[in-house]
Design an enzyme around this catalytic site. Structure first.
Site, PDB file in Angstrom:
ATOM      1  N   PRO A  10     -48.814  -9.774  21.273  1.00 28.93           N
ATOM      2  CA  PRO A  10     -47.584  -9.215  20.699  1.00 28.93           C
ATOM      3  C   PRO A  10     -46.780  -8.273  21.605  1.00 28.93           C
ATOM      4  O   PRO A  10     -46.655  -7.083  21.350  1.00 28.93           O
ATOM      5  CB  PRO A  10     -48.102  -8.478  19.463  1.00 28.93           C
ATOM      6  CG  PRO A  10     -49.475  -8.028  19.861  1.00 28.93           C
ATOM      7  CD  PRO A  10     -50.015  -9.144  20.709  1.00 28.93           C
ATOM      8  N   CYS A  11     -46.150  -8.834  22.628  1.00 30.46           N
ATOM      9  CA  CYS A  11     -45.296  -8.030  23.495  1.00 30.46           C
ATOM     10  C   CYS A  11     -44.083  -7.489  22.740  1.00 30.46           C
ATOM     11  O   CYS A  11     -43.488  -6.488  23.159  1.00 30.46           O
ATOM     12  CB  CYS A  11     -44.873  -8.823  24.719  1.00 30.46           C
ATOM     13  SG  CYS A  11     -44.150 -10.428  24.344  1.00 30.46           S
ATOM     14  N   HIS A  12     -43.734  -8.107  21.611  1.00 33.88           N
ATOM     15  CA  HIS A  12     -42.595  -7.624  20.813  1.00 33.88           C
ATOM     16  C   HIS A  12     -42.867  -6.241  20.227  1.00 33.88           C
ATOM     17  O   HIS A  12     -41.936  -5.552  19.833  1.00 33.88           O
ATOM     18  CB  HIS A  12     -42.262  -8.621  19.700  1.00 33.88           C
ATOM     19  CG  HIS A  12     -43.374  -8.866  18.738  1.00 33.88           C
ATOM     20  ND1 HIS A  12     -44.385  -9.776  18.996  1.00 33.88           N
ATOM     21  CD2 HIS A  12     -43.648  -8.330  17.520  1.00 33.88           C
ATOM     22  CE1 HIS A  12     -45.227  -9.782  17.974  1.00 33.88           C
ATOM     23  NE2 HIS A  12     -44.806  -8.917  17.068  1.00 33.88           N
TER      24      HIS A  12
END
Length: 150
Positions: free
Chosen positions: A114-116
């Site tokens: 989850p880079c978001h």
């Protein structure tokens, strides 16, 4: 390498598998290989978007350096609905905030890794996936982290 494309609320995504583990999430792409890993990965993505899953449990093998893998592990540790800044992740991983931003942009398995969930200080920061920051906003809203967007 086997790959399987399916529709999501953010448009089509293709997952790619190698040696029984996910190596890439491609925004768009193509593929119709229905391996157990790819079917399960798409099932978990559908459950995530349906609000029924907050943590993925999939075999991951992104083709990255050892240092980048440590960075990606730090992203995986950010809980659903939470965010950290590039600076916070940088401190945890021993890199610069700019390096953390570049490492986020090089994440080959977005959403699942989850880079978001990584933002700038007081800003959203960037997002290199299809749709850019709008896609990041949609993912953060979906996770209930939208308070920072107001």
């Amino acid at each position: 390498m086997p790959s399987l494309r399916r529709e999501t609320p953010l448009g089509p995504v293709t997952l790619v598998e190698e040696d029984g583990a996910l190596v890439v999430l491609d925004w768009g792409g193509s593929g119709a290989d229905e391996t157990p890993v790819l079917i399960e990965a798409h099932r978990q993505l559908a459950a995530y978007f349906a609000g029924e899953l907050t943590e993925f449990d999939l075999p991951l093998a992104p083709k990255v350096s050892v240092r980048q893998r440590a960075f990606l592990d730090a992203l995986i540790a950010i809980p659903f609905g939470d965010t950290k800044t590039y600076g916070e992740i940088a401190l945890e991983t021993g890199m610069s905030a700019q390096g953390a931003g570049q490492a986020c942009g090089a994440n080959p398995i977005a959403i699942i890794i989850p880079c978001h969930r990584v933002t700038g200080t007081g800003t959203l920061g960037g997002f290199s996936a299809k749709g850019g920051v709008e896609t990041k906003v949609a993912l953060l809203r979906h996770e209930g982290a939208a308070g920072l967007l107001i």
